[in-house]
Design an enzyme around this catalytic site. Sequence first.
Site, PDB file in Angstrom:
ATOM      1  N   ASP A  76      -2.390 -47.133  23.910  1.00 28.01           N
ATOM      2  CA  ASP A  76      -1.953 -46.817  22.553  1.00 28.01           C
ATOM      3  C   ASP A  76      -2.469 -47.837  21.551  1.00 28.01           C
ATOM      4  O   ASP A  76      -2.860 -48.953  21.898  1.00 28.01           O
ATOM      5  CB  ASP A  76      -0.433 -46.730  22.479  1.00 28.01           C
ATOM      6  CG  ASP A  76       0.254 -48.036  22.872  1.00 28.01           C
ATOM      7  OD1 ASP A  76      -0.161 -48.639  23.877  1.00 28.01           O
ATOM      8  OD2 ASP A  76       1.201 -48.460  22.174  1.00 28.01           O
ATOM      9  N   GLU A 143       2.664 -49.680  24.500  1.00 33.43           N
ATOM     10  CA  GLU A 143       2.824 -51.136  24.428  1.00 33.43           C
ATOM     11  C   GLU A 143       3.304 -51.574  23.050  1.00 33.43           C
ATOM     12  O   GLU A 143       4.096 -52.507  22.916  1.00 33.43           O
ATOM     13  CB  GLU A 143       1.486 -51.814  24.763  1.00 33.43           C
ATOM     14  CG  GLU A 143       1.566 -53.324  24.923  1.00 33.43           C
ATOM     15  CD  GLU A 143       1.299 -54.105  23.642  1.00 33.43           C
ATOM     16  OE1 GLU A 143       1.417 -55.338  23.665  1.00 33.43           O
ATOM     17  OE2 GLU A 143       0.966 -53.469  22.610  1.00 33.43           O
TER      18      GLU A 143
END
Length: 482
Positions: A76, A143
């Site tokens: 991400d 994350e």
Amino acid sequence: MIDHLEPKAVWTHFQALNNVPRASKKEEQVIQFALNFGQSLGLETFKDTVGNVIIRKPATAGMEDRKKLVLQSHLDMVHQKNNDTVFDFDIQGIEMFIEEDWVKAKGTTLGADNGIGVASIMAILASNDIAHPAIEALFTIDEETGMTGAKGLEGGILQGDILLNLDTEEDDEIDIGCAGGIDITAKLAYTAEAVPADTTALKVIVKGLHGGHSGMEIHKGLGNANKILNRLLGELHTYNVRVATIDGGGLRNAIPREAFATIAVPTTVLAAFEADFAAYAADIKQEFATVDAGLAFEIQTLDQLDTVLPLDVQRNLIKGIYAAHNGVYRMSADFDNLVETSNNIARVEVGNGKVTIKCLTRSSVETSKVDLANTLTASFELMGAEVTRSGDYPGWTPNPNSAILATVKATYEDLFKETPAVVACHAGLECGILGSHYPAMDMISFGPTIRGAHSPQERVSISSVQKFWKFLIAILKETPKA
């Protein structure tokens, strides 16, 4: 196009990755992208129960007796854009360009955090001429907004002995520790009131701030748009200003660059209000001239407002945000120039009968993190809000006696004829969480030079990526024997 840059394999994969929307908690497309990639190479590829992608590649000839490596990066990226940039992160790929030694994006975040790490792992998996031990590529999800991928990874899935996390932002540093974090959220409901008669509706704008990573750049004294806007509202309360809405900041891990408020000002004092606003704004611009030269203020006249906050709610809100700590709370006593504990007042939303304030508190010391969380809780509860805590994750305790640290440090010195800085960082790396699942796994973190992460100023150094790639390939070759 950036795929002509060296090393071509890394930049080609980074370009392909950046064509895929990959916001935190919206990773369906990039998960499938990673699965398709591994399967296209004929490698063992699978997704775990939370969405992390694991790809396994056997050792190259002559490297079978080395310890198994886990190469880890997160899929991400932070999606942020300038207010005047027209861009839909859900369907568009990142638009990149080259400026001198930097790859940048057009008005948005670039995704070098952590896309360069992902692309580098992809290049190794796809290679036919890079010597390496048995590899597990671990591509985690989410994350940036909770580390749910790392938290949800089950023990026993990974087979590696050593983990290389490729998610730091200075190419002359080796990270052996990081901060933990916790999300603080304050909420307050109110019953809106009618707009007072004989007032003029205005929109107050704070914009042009640098923004950036709320961990790695929190020590720089950069402006926080939410705090600056609140300061203006507090300074100008003597004009009987009534607040209707506030919309400031964005993601918890990004220092707020912009904030907006709609207000009602008695028409009889409008000229004096505007004069004092200009004076206060000029003073604040001067304060931030060195670190945030782009700071700008605007006032726009609106047709009308629907409702405003009750006066007592407004006063308590302004006082509460004033009292809430933002920025560095404590410096580390154990590491030079390391922020130990900090807070970012990341998001302020006011309107439709609701107040919401979102913070991200970080610390490498658990007791200090709790202390600051308690401080913020007290500030917000005193203004009448209900406070919740979520997303708590641990820090990564430094291990200066790490075996892989010795190998990586010696490899760096041999390659570059200088000594790297061995540091802990104030960012929230996944190593602490992963280490809780795999306590016997030796871990280290390093990466290329990235500037302005979590903001539209994000950029990655081309020459640094070349250095990082050379370093990574050398580490693979020097992996210790099992």
